[in-house]
Every structure is written in structure tokens, then in C-alpha cells.
Enzyme design. Structure first.
Site, PDB file in Angstrom:
ATOM      1  N   LEU A 232      -1.748  -0.412  -0.069  1.00 23.81           N
ATOM      2  CA  LEU A 232      -0.643  -1.357  -0.265  1.00 23.81           C
ATOM      3  C   LEU A 232      -0.173  -1.305  -1.703  1.00 23.81           C
ATOM      4  CD1 LEU A 232       1.119  -3.738   0.750  1.00 23.81           C
ATOM      5  CD2 LEU A 232      -0.717  -5.258   0.004  1.00 23.81           C
TER       6      LEU A 232
ATOM      7  N   HIS B 297      -8.854  -7.149 -10.013  1.00 24.56           N
ATOM      8  CA  HIS B 297      -7.886  -6.828 -11.058  1.00 24.56           C
ATOM      9  C   HIS B 297      -6.804  -7.901 -11.088  1.00 24.56           C
ATOM     10  CE1 HIS B 297      -4.786  -4.527 -13.214  1.00 24.56           C
ATOM     11  NE2 HIS B 297      -5.733  -3.688 -13.588  1.00 24.56           N
TER      12      HIS B 297
END
Length: 344
Positions: free
Chosen positions: A126, A230
Site C-alpha cells: 500500500l 514508522h
């Protein structure tokens, strides 16, 4: 309007640009022409294949701007992971070192290398380009997959996972991997990440520590990032958590990012989705909520975000002509749809 469709071979240059933009840590899109073309070929074959049960199919979709024809994102589903190549994770658990006589009780976390997710389906790859990160584009690029899997359940496993990108710095260095590199691998994170992305995983079995790792023996920096995502991945994780995904202690072997999982029939958008016949009109005039909508095809699959008018007798939905054209449907065809947001 943005359209989701299966990737085609002439999308290679767009996919290569997306791979470059995605950066280090995005293992499923290596910047490698041979591998990217192979991914496209495998996806084209998967969409054309008659499937009665999940196998090694890999479906890669792109998001395209209907007006400019620019490909602005990509999204994928692997029907069954680990069938032709080992699929590794660390599982975070606890052991207890205790002595009644000495009145000592010490619970300690350990990381154990495993292949527990072999055979499950994975949502992956994605990435939405920076210039398209607006409105509902990100949600559409992620959530349409749950409708596709629900519509074609024979192609996928009941358990669905997503590996979330862990923490690494602007130079592509992972605090978790730095500890492994120092003691076992002698190979930096970008190199290990790239080798995995191009399918060269044998070094993992050869060099990875064979016994559980005591977390308290890791560097403080490595301990701090276990199970963390992240900064750019936080919105994607939040979206999946809203859908019912959760982490059961499995983390990535390179950057220690969490892997989340859910049962397909319990994923909120899949569970709430409905399949109905359509009537096409020139324009939807009723003030209705937007929905994520897909047709029921495979090779000619299309997905969009659009307004629907749901008939009160639940026999059909009305859809605008523009959306119908984008989906490649006409009066009497079926669609599957789910709300873009859920009321709390």
C-alpha cells in the site's frame, strides 16, 4: 474521480516511480526492473486465473486518476504467504525466571523466530503518492481490498495480516537491525531489506540467531522500537485498528514493526458490506453518504468512492452514470459497497 483497477503490464513505469518514492523499508516494492515486471506478470496471471481455493496468487492494484490517467498509488493482496518461500516473524512473548527459595521472580521478554503465519492472506504494497494524499483516497486504496476479498472469498484465507513498517531513520537505518547487524549479519538494513524484497531470503535462515533472543540483552535503542511503527505508517495502522485488526505479538525480523491480523468476516468494512443490484441514473440527487463501491468482477475489477441512493425496500441501489461507467456496470448488474466511515 479515482478508480481502483488491476495493474497492467504498461503500468511498469508508474510502478517503478512509486517504488522509488516509497523508500527504504518498503520491502514489497524493490527498485528492481526484473522484480517489478515479475510482480506485474504474476498479478496479471492471478486476475485471469480460475481459483477455487487460495494458492500462490498475488493481486496488485493501482489507483488511477480518471481525468489525467495518472497512476497515483498501489495496493496489493497475497492470497497465501509462505507456501513457496519461508515467511518469517519474531514472536514477542515472556518467560519467567523464578525461585521460591530465594524469593526471586523475574519475567523476561523474548523474541522467537517463527513461521506461524504460513498460509494466511496478507494485505500489502500500500502506497499513495504524495500529490494524491487528500480526501478519501487513502481510505479507498486500503479498504476496497476488504470488499474484494469478501466478494471472492474462495480466493483468500480466513486470517488476514498486514505487516506495518517499523522505525528507521532518514538514512534507512533501523535501530533494531543495527543490533542484529553487529552481532549476526554484518550487513546494513537497506541491503537486507533489498535482498528480501527481491526474494533472496536464504541468508535469514543461515545467519539469524537460532535460539530465542532475550529482549533485555538488546541495545536500549533496539528495545525501544519493538512493535513501533514508522511515523508515516501511523495513519495506516490506525485505519486497520478501526477495522478490527490487532497485534498478537508478532513483529518484523528486520525493523521490529508490528504485524496486525484479523479474521476476514470480522473486518468491519467486510462485515458491513452489502451486495445489491443497481439502477443507473444520470445523477444522484439525494443527499446520501459516500460509499466505497466495487463491481463483482475479477479480471475486469473496478472500485470507486461515490454516492449511492439505497432503496428503502432493500431491493436495489441507485448509482450515478459517471460512477457506473467507471465501474463498468449497467442496470441490473450487482455491486458490493460499504460506508466510508462508521458512526460511533
Amino acid at each position: 474521480m479515482k478508480i481502483i483497477r488491476p495493474i497492467q503490464r504498461d503500468d511498469y513505469s508508474s510502478l517503478y516511480e512509486i517504488a522509488q518514492e516509497s523508500g527504504v523499508g518498503f520491502t514489497s516494492l524493490p527498485v528492481n526492473e526484473v522484480l517489478l515486471r515479475s510482480k506485474i506478470d504474476k498479478s496479471v496471471q492471478a486476475f485471469a486465473k480460475e481459483v477455487v481455493e487460495p494458492g500462490d496468487e498475488s493481486y496488485l492494484f493501482v489507483m488511477q486518476d480518471q481525468d489525467t490517467k495518472e497512476v497515483v498509488g498501489t495496493s496489493g493482496i497475497a492470497s497465501s504467504v509462505g507456501l513457496d518461500d519461508a515467511f518469517y516473524h519474531y514472536h514477542l512473548s515472556k518467560v519467567v525466571h523464578a525461585s521460591r527459595e530465594l524469593n526471586i521472580y523475574n519475567p523476561v521478554e523474548i523474541l522467537t523466530l517463527c513461521n506461524d503465519y504460513t498460509g494466511v492472506s496478507e494485505i500489502c504494497t500500500l502506497f499513495l503518492r504524495q500529490n494524491a494524499r487528500e480526501g478519501l483516497n487513502g481510505r479507498l486504496l486500503s479498504k476496497f481490498r476488504f470488499l474484494f476479498m469478501m466478494e471472492h472469498r474462495q480466493r483468500f484465507a480466513e486470517t488476514i495480516i498486514a505487516e506495518m513498517r517499523g522505525i528507521n531513520d532518514e538514512n534507512g537505518q533501523s535501530p533494531f537491525w543495527q543490533w542484529l547487524e553487529e552481532h549476526f549479519f554484518s550487513m546494513d538494513f537497506p541491503t537486507a531489506d533489498y535482498l528480501t524484497g527481491i526474494g533472496q531470503k536464504q541468508f535469514i535462515a543461515e545467519l539469524m540467531p537460532k535460539y530465542p533472543i532475550y529482549v533485555n540483552l538488546l541495545s536500549k535503542q533496539a528495545q525501544a522500537v519493538i512493535g513501533q511503527v514508522h511515523e508515516k505508517t501511523k495513519p495506516a495502522l490506525q485505519l486497520l485498528e478501526q477495522e478490527g485488526f490487532s497485534c498478537r505479538g508478532y513483529v518484523d525480523i528486520f525493523d521490529a514493526g508490528p504485524t496486525v491480523e484479523a479474521n476476514l468476516k470480522h473486518i468491519r468494512s467486510a462485515q458491513a458490506s452489502r451486495k445489491m443490484q443497481v439502477k443507473v441514473t444520470d445523477e444522484i440527487t439525494d443527499k446520501q453518504r459516500d460509499f466505497f463501491v466495487i463491481n463483482t468482477k475479477v479480471e475486469d475489477f473496478r472500485g470507486v468512492c461515490t454516492s449511492l441512493s439505497i432503496n428503502v425496500d432493500l431491493e436495489h441501489v441507485t448509482i450515478g452514470q459517471q460512477a457506473a461507467d467507471a465501474l463498468g456496470i449497467s442496470d441490473g448488474d450487482s455491486i458490493r459497497f460499504a460506508p466510508t466511515h462508521f458512526r460511533t
